[in-house]
Design a protein around this motif. Structure first.
Motif, PDB file in Angstrom:
ATOM      1  N   ILE A 120       0.842  -1.204   0.000  1.00  0.00           N
ATOM      2  CA  ILE A 120       0.000   0.000   0.000  1.00  0.00           C
ATOM      3  C   ILE A 120       0.872   1.248   0.000  1.00  0.00           C
ATOM      4  CG2 ILE A 120      -1.608   1.356   1.407  1.00  0.00           C
ATOM      5  CD1 ILE A 120      -3.016  -1.218   2.136  1.00  0.00           C
ATOM      6  N   LYS A 121       1.938   1.230   0.768  1.00  0.00           N
ATOM      7  CA  LYS A 121       2.863   2.368   0.770  1.00  0.00           C
ATOM      8  C   LYS A 121       3.466   2.584  -0.615  1.00  0.00           C
ATOM      9  CE  LYS A 121       4.193   0.830   5.365  1.00  0.00           C
ATOM     10  NZ  LYS A 121       5.273   0.584   6.333  1.00  0.00           N
ATOM     11  N   LEU A 122       3.830   1.484  -1.260  1.00  0.00           N
ATOM     12  CA  LEU A 122       4.397   1.567  -2.608  1.00  0.00           C
ATOM     13  C   LEU A 122       3.407   2.202  -3.574  1.00  0.00           C
ATOM     14  CD1 LEU A 122       6.574   0.852  -4.695  1.00  0.00           C
ATOM     15  CD2 LEU A 122       5.609  -1.469  -4.780  1.00  0.00           C
ATOM     16  N   ALA A 123       2.149   1.779  -3.511  1.00  0.00           N
ATOM     17  CA  ALA A 123       1.122   2.369  -4.367  1.00  0.00           C
ATOM     18  C   ALA A 123       0.932   3.848  -4.063  1.00  0.00           C
ATOM     19  CB  ALA A 123      -0.196   1.612  -4.190  1.00  0.00           C
ATOM     20  N   GLN A 124       0.951   4.208  -2.779  1.00  0.00           N
ATOM     21  CA  GLN A 124       0.792   5.612  -2.408  1.00  0.00           C
ATOM     22  C   GLN A 124       1.948   6.456  -2.944  1.00  0.00           C
ATOM     23  OE1 GLN A 124       0.408   5.327   1.882  1.00  0.00           O
ATOM     24  NE2 GLN A 124      -1.828   5.334   1.782  1.00  0.00           N
ATOM     25  N   ALA A 125       3.167   5.930  -2.877  1.00  0.00           N
ATOM     26  CA  ALA A 125       4.320   6.667  -3.399  1.00  0.00           C
ATOM     27  C   ALA A 125       4.184   6.902  -4.898  1.00  0.00           C
ATOM     28  CB  ALA A 125       5.611   5.918  -3.084  1.00  0.00           C
ATOM     29  N   ALA A 126       3.705   5.884  -5.620  1.00  0.00           N
ATOM     30  CA  ALA A 126       3.508   6.047  -7.062  1.00  0.00           C
ATOM     31  C   ALA A 126       2.397   7.049  -7.362  1.00  0.00           C
ATOM     32  CB  ALA A 126       3.190   4.692  -7.692  1.00  0.00           C
ATOM     33  N   LEU A 127       1.314   7.016  -6.582  1.00  0.00           N
ATOM     34  CA  LEU A 127       0.232   7.990  -6.768  1.00  0.00           C
ATOM     35  C   LEU A 127       0.717   9.403  -6.489  1.00  0.00           C
ATOM     36  CD1 LEU A 127      -2.630   5.953  -5.058  1.00  0.00           C
ATOM     37  CD2 LEU A 127      -2.559   6.606  -7.474  1.00  0.00           C
TER      38      LEU A 127
ATOM     39  N   CYS B  79       3.766  10.537  -6.911  1.00  0.00           N
ATOM     40  CA  CYS B  79       4.580  10.954  -8.050  1.00  0.00           C
ATOM     41  C   CYS B  79       3.704  11.351  -9.240  1.00  0.00           C
ATOM     42  CB  CYS B  79       5.536   9.838  -8.448  1.00  0.00           C
ATOM     43  SG  CYS B  79       6.848   9.522  -7.238  1.00  0.00           S
ATOM     44  N   GLY B  80       2.630  10.594  -9.455  1.00  0.00           N
ATOM     45  CA  GLY B  80       1.723  10.927 -10.547  1.00  0.00           C
ATOM     46  C   GLY B  80       1.087  12.286 -10.371  1.00  0.00           C
ATOM     47  N   GLN B  81       0.667  12.591  -9.156  1.00  0.00           N
ATOM     48  CA  GLN B  81       0.054  13.886  -8.883  1.00  0.00           C
ATOM     49  C   GLN B  81       1.066  15.021  -9.003  1.00  0.00           C
ATOM     50  OE1 GLN B  81      -3.365  14.649  -8.263  1.00  0.00           O
ATOM     51  NE2 GLN B  81      -3.340  12.636  -9.238  1.00  0.00           N
ATOM     52  N   ALA B  82       2.280  14.781  -8.540  1.00  0.00           N
ATOM     53  CA  ALA B  82       3.322  15.801  -8.655  1.00  0.00           C
ATOM     54  C   ALA B  82       3.645  16.081 -10.115  1.00  0.00           C
ATOM     55  CB  ALA B  82       4.573  15.348  -7.903  1.00  0.00           C
TER      56      ALA B  82
ATOM     57  N   GLU C  79      17.244   4.467 -10.792  1.00  0.00           N
ATOM     58  CA  GLU C  79      17.407   5.225 -12.026  1.00  0.00           C
ATOM     59  C   GLU C  79      16.187   5.079 -12.921  1.00  0.00           C
ATOM     60  OE1 GLU C  79      19.729   7.209 -12.844  1.00  0.00           O
ATOM     61  OE2 GLU C  79      21.489   6.746 -11.624  1.00  0.00           O
ATOM     62  N   GLN C  80      15.599   3.885 -12.952  1.00  0.00           N
ATOM     63  CA  GLN C  80      14.451   3.616 -13.816  1.00  0.00           C
ATOM     64  C   GLN C  80      13.158   4.184 -13.261  1.00  0.00           C
ATOM     65  OE1 GLN C  80      16.502   1.213 -12.579  1.00  0.00           O
ATOM     66  NE2 GLN C  80      17.815   0.969 -14.375  1.00  0.00           N
ATOM     67  N   GLY C  81      13.072   4.335 -11.941  1.00  0.00           N
ATOM     68  CA  GLY C  81      11.836   4.800 -11.329  1.00  0.00           C
ATOM     69  C   GLY C  81      10.688   3.838 -11.524  1.00  0.00           C
ATOM     70  N   VAL C  82      10.984   2.533 -11.463  1.00  0.00           N
ATOM     71  CA  VAL C  82       9.968   1.493 -11.680  1.00  0.00           C
ATOM     72  C   VAL C  82      10.196   0.368 -10.682  1.00  0.00           C
ATOM     73  CG1 VAL C  82       9.051  -0.237 -13.280  1.00  0.00           C
ATOM     74  CG2 VAL C  82       9.738   2.008 -14.146  1.00  0.00           C
ATOM     75  N   VAL C  83       9.108  -0.162 -10.109  1.00  0.00           N
ATOM     76  CA  VAL C  83       9.158  -1.367  -9.287  1.00  0.00           C
ATOM     77  C   VAL C  83       8.127  -2.347  -9.837  1.00  0.00           C
ATOM     78  CG1 VAL C  83       8.587  -2.336  -7.020  1.00  0.00           C
ATOM     79  CG2 VAL C  83      10.031  -0.300  -7.174  1.00  0.00           C
ATOM     80  N   ASP C  84       8.574  -3.567 -10.121  1.00  0.00           N
ATOM     81  CA  ASP C  84       7.677  -4.589 -10.656  1.00  0.00           C
ATOM     82  C   ASP C  84       7.519  -5.722  -9.649  1.00  0.00           C
ATOM     83  OD1 ASP C  84       9.973  -6.194 -10.865  1.00  0.00           O
ATOM     84  OD2 ASP C  84      10.260  -5.718 -12.995  1.00  0.00           O
TER      85      ASP C  84
ATOM     86  N   THR D 233       7.402   6.323 -11.192  1.00  0.00           N
ATOM     87  CA  THR D 233       7.475   7.670 -10.645  1.00  0.00           C
ATOM     88  C   THR D 233       6.974   8.737 -11.615  1.00  0.00           C
ATOM     89  OG1 THR D 233       9.756   7.936 -11.403  1.00  0.00           O
ATOM     90  CG2 THR D 233       9.427   7.083  -9.166  1.00  0.00           C
ATOM     91  N   SER D 234       6.299   8.322 -12.679  1.00  0.00           N
ATOM     92  CA  SER D 234       5.752   9.271 -13.662  1.00  0.00           C
ATOM     93  C   SER D 234       6.839  10.213 -14.187  1.00  0.00           C
ATOM     94  CB  SER D 234       4.598  10.074 -13.044  1.00  0.00           C
ATOM     95  OG  SER D 234       3.541   9.219 -12.673  1.00  0.00           O
ATOM     96  N   GLN D 235       8.006   9.639 -14.420  1.00  0.00           N
ATOM     97  CA  GLN D 235       9.164  10.325 -15.002  1.00  0.00           C
ATOM     98  C   GLN D 235       9.891  11.248 -14.025  1.00  0.00           C
ATOM     99  OE1 GLN D 235       7.879  12.229 -18.648  1.00  0.00           O
ATOM    100  NE2 GLN D 235       7.463  10.275 -19.646  1.00  0.00           N
ATOM    101  N   LEU D 236       9.452  11.323 -12.780  1.00  0.00           N
ATOM    102  CA  LEU D 236      10.252  12.043 -11.793  1.00  0.00           C
ATOM    103  C   LEU D 236      11.540  11.257 -11.535  1.00  0.00           C
ATOM    104  CD1 LEU D 236       7.695  13.141  -9.038  1.00  0.00           C
ATOM    105  CD2 LEU D 236       8.534  14.471 -10.979  1.00  0.00           C
TER     106      LEU D 236
END
Length: 334
Positions: free
Chosen positions: A211-218, A220-223, A277-282, A306-309
């Motif tokens: 859930i924390k991981l999803a919140q961090a991604a959300l 970044c998307g909003q930012a 560097e990639q800003g991606v977690v799978d 991270t929506s390119q952040l």
């Protein structure tokens, strides 16, 4: 006890290079110090061009959580709000931050104590309350900036669960949570550069790192959306996100939540996302929902990004540590 004894949590130099030569986007996470201004001198690198600013992130620990009885290991005389406030305000004034991210700020504390105190230091504040933890006043994230250094262009108060577009049981869990952030676009008066800065608080429970991981991604998307809505480029806009991420950089000791520690240590999903560097977690990460909880096995193709952040741990940078946790720390499936 997070900040009940007014222990400072992280003071860092984060954006001096970003405001002069190149973009430096950072997230600030928790460490501890009892020595005012130590970090200011330690983290100010020689040869930096342009203005230099002090950034602090600090979880105040809402008084209602102390009153609920979870902190009896701390002497009673240090648990009263008056005792804590005396020391908290001393800490804040000693560090004299230009950008200040606070979490677990109770509504009366923000309006009646922090606002008047920090106004004396040319600080303007924005607040997002949440009703959480049963009885007591709302608490939430507060963000302050020095008006002699920055001009407020835009601000946004975010509840992460309100920005879930996906469906299904996992995303319903994310939607139920009340955590969020205050994010702002600020114009640096010395350079004219626009930056994004804010205060963040992720879900606390160690059983639900997905859930924390999803919140961090959300977040970044909003930012990223806020930056693009102003006609700015994500890659060219410095970012400073200070917060209580409730996530570990590295974990060495097994516990009930992680009974096995392959390779001798693990890195949290939040830290891996924000520092890679990639800003991606799978799903190869042990804190991905498809890996963490059998009920979410159908999310194996889901990637968090991270929506390119391009973020960087300010604390690690200041100590000249490697920017990224090695991929083999988390490229395994339990």
């Amino acid at each position: 006890m997070r900040a009940a004894a007014a222990t400072l949590i992280t003071a860092v130099r984060t954006i001096s290079e970003a405001l002069s030569a190149r973009t430096l986007s950072t997230f600030v996470h928790t460490t501890m110090s009892n020595q005012p201004r130590v970090f200011h001198s330690r983290l100010t690198a020689d040869g930096l061009k342009g203005p230099c600013y002090t950034v602090i992130t600090y979880n105040l620990l809402a008084q209602k959580y102390i009153n609920a009885g979870a902190h009896h290991y701390c002497p009673a005389e240090h648990r009263t709000w008056q005792s804590r406030w005396d020391r908290i305000q001393t800490e804040l004034q000693q560090y004299d931050a230009d950008l200040l991210s606070l979490q677990e700020v109770e509504e009366p504390v923000f309006s009646a104590q922090l606002m008047p105190l920090l106004a004396q230091h040319q600080m303007q504040g924005i607040y997002r309350p949440r009703q959480h933890g049963g009885s007591g006043p709302p608490e939430g994230e507060a963000f302050f900036f020095r008006t002699s250094c920055f001009e407020l262009l835009k601000s946004r108060c975010i509840r992460f669960g309100d920005h879930v577009a996906e469906t299904g049981p996992f995303w319903q869990e994310v939607q139920r949570r009340e955590e969020g952030a205050v994010i702002t676009l600020l114009k640096c008066k010395a350079t004219g550069q626009t930056i994004l800065a804010g205060s963040v608080h992720l879900y606390f429970h160690p059983e639900w790192p997905d859930i924390k991981l999803a919140q961090a991604a959300l977040l970044c998307g909003q930012a990223a959306d806020m930056i693009k809505a102003e006609g700015l480029q994500v890659d060219d806009t410095p970012v400073m996100l200070g917060g209580d991420w409730n996530s570990l950089w590295l974990k060495y000791t097994p516990d009930v939540y992680d009974p096995e520690i392959p390779l001798g240590y693990l890195s949290s999903g939040v830290y891996a996302l924000l520092s890679s560097e990639q800003g991606v977690v799978d799903s190869s990460h042990h804190e991905h929902p498809a890996t963490r909880h059998h009920a979410y096995k159908d999310l194996g193709e889901l990637e968090f990004d991270t929506s390119q952040l391009k973020l960087h741990s300010a604390y690690a940078a200041g100590h000249h540590w490697h920017r990224v946790v090695p991929q083999d720390v988390w490229k395994h499936t339990l």
